[in-house]
Design a protein around this motif. Sequence first.
Motif, short mmCIF file in Angstrom:
data_model
loop_
_atom_site.label_atom_id
_atom_site.label_comp_id
_atom_site.label_asym_id
_atom_site.label_seq_id
_atom_site.Cartn_x
_atom_site.Cartn_y
_atom_site.Cartn_z
N GLY A 1 21.80 34.59 32.83
CA GLY A 1 22.05 35.60 33.85
C GLY A 1 23.38 36.29 33.63
N LYS A 2 24.21 36.35 34.66
CA LYS A 2 25.52 37.01 34.59
C LYS A 2 26.60 36.07 35.12
CE LYS A 2 25.03 41.93 34.57
NZ LYS A 2 25.43 42.23 33.22
N LYS A 3 27.82 36.30 34.61
CA LYS A 3 28.97 35.55 35.09
C LYS A 3 30.02 36.55 35.54
CE LYS A 3 32.06 33.72 32.27
NZ LYS A 3 32.74 32.84 31.30
N HIS A 4 30.59 36.30 36.73
CA HIS A 4 31.69 37.11 37.25
C HIS A 4 32.88 36.17 37.49
CE1 HIS A 4 28.25 39.67 38.30
NE2 HIS A 4 29.10 40.66 38.08
N GLU A 5 34.04 36.59 37.01
CA GLU A 5 35.27 35.84 37.26
C GLU A 5 36.20 36.73 38.07
OE1 GLU A 5 37.19 33.46 34.29
OE2 GLU A 5 35.41 33.55 32.99
N VAL A 6 36.71 36.20 39.18
CA VAL A 6 37.58 36.94 40.07
C VAL A 6 38.96 36.30 40.05
CG1 VAL A 6 37.92 37.72 42.45
CG2 VAL A 6 35.59 37.43 41.56
N GLU A 7 39.98 37.09 39.69
CA GLU A 7 41.35 36.58 39.74
C GLU A 7 41.75 36.43 41.19
OE1 GLU A 7 43.81 39.26 37.51
OE2 GLU A 7 43.29 38.31 35.61
N LEU A 8 42.30 35.28 41.56
CA LEU A 8 42.63 34.99 42.95
C LEU A 8 44.09 35.22 43.30
CD1 LEU A 8 40.50 31.76 43.47
CD2 LEU A 8 39.93 34.12 44.08
N GLY A 9 44.90 35.64 42.36
CA GLY A 9 46.29 35.96 42.68
C GLY A 9 47.29 34.87 42.34
N ASP A 10 46.83 33.65 42.18
CA ASP A 10 47.75 32.55 41.84
C ASP A 10 47.43 32.02 40.44
OD1 ASP A 10 45.33 31.33 42.28
OD2 ASP A 10 46.08 29.81 43.67
N GLU A 11 46.88 32.88 39.59
CA GLU A 11 46.43 32.57 38.23
C GLU A 11 45.12 31.81 38.20
OE1 GLU A 11 49.24 31.22 35.33
OE2 GLU A 11 50.91 32.24 36.34
N SER A 12 44.63 31.34 39.35
CA SER A 12 43.33 30.68 39.35
C SER A 12 42.23 31.74 39.44
CB SER A 12 43.22 29.70 40.52
OG SER A 12 43.22 30.37 41.75
N ARG A 13 41.01 31.32 39.14
CA ARG A 13 39.88 32.24 39.15
C ARG A 13 38.68 31.60 39.84
NH1 ARG A 13 39.51 35.34 33.36
NH2 ARG A 13 41.66 36.06 33.32
#
Length: 161
Positions: free
Chosen positions: A12-24
């Motif tokens: 399928g698809k993968k989305h990665e969202v940066e959370l602001g503290d270097e984590s995703r």
Amino acid sequence: MTVYESDLPGVGKKHEVELGDESRLVIVTHNTGKREVFRRESADSDSEKLFELDDKLARKVGTLLEGAYFQPVHSEDIQTLLGDDTLIEWVEIEAGSEVAGQTLAESDLRQVTGASVIAIERGDEVITSPGGDATVEVGDRLVVIGPREACRNFVDLVEGS
């Protein structure tokens, strides 16, 4: 906030969202509709699986996160934009407002400002489409619609600015 999207062939698809503290936050959407949600401490670290949702539940949770059922208020000024220049605004009537104690007809707000009162919130009661005989009371919240400038004029008049 940066979102990275990539295809996962056969999955399928993968989305990665940066959370602001270097984590995703990593969301994998399978071709079957299943969603898996992971968290990564950094772009180079391994992912930790948080939870999994079927397609139907993921869509329901998504509408909640989107704010379709409830939109929290972040400031004292509430404003909703309709189209290019039309606003809906909530204006509280405070003691000392020159319109407090007047009917909508007596206050002549629509003619003076160009904005219309479409509802009055009074405690737990909502008066929709109030007529000219509706009296404005201290503590009421007037729900107003009109062009941006008309709403600004309305607020200025009601607040005495």
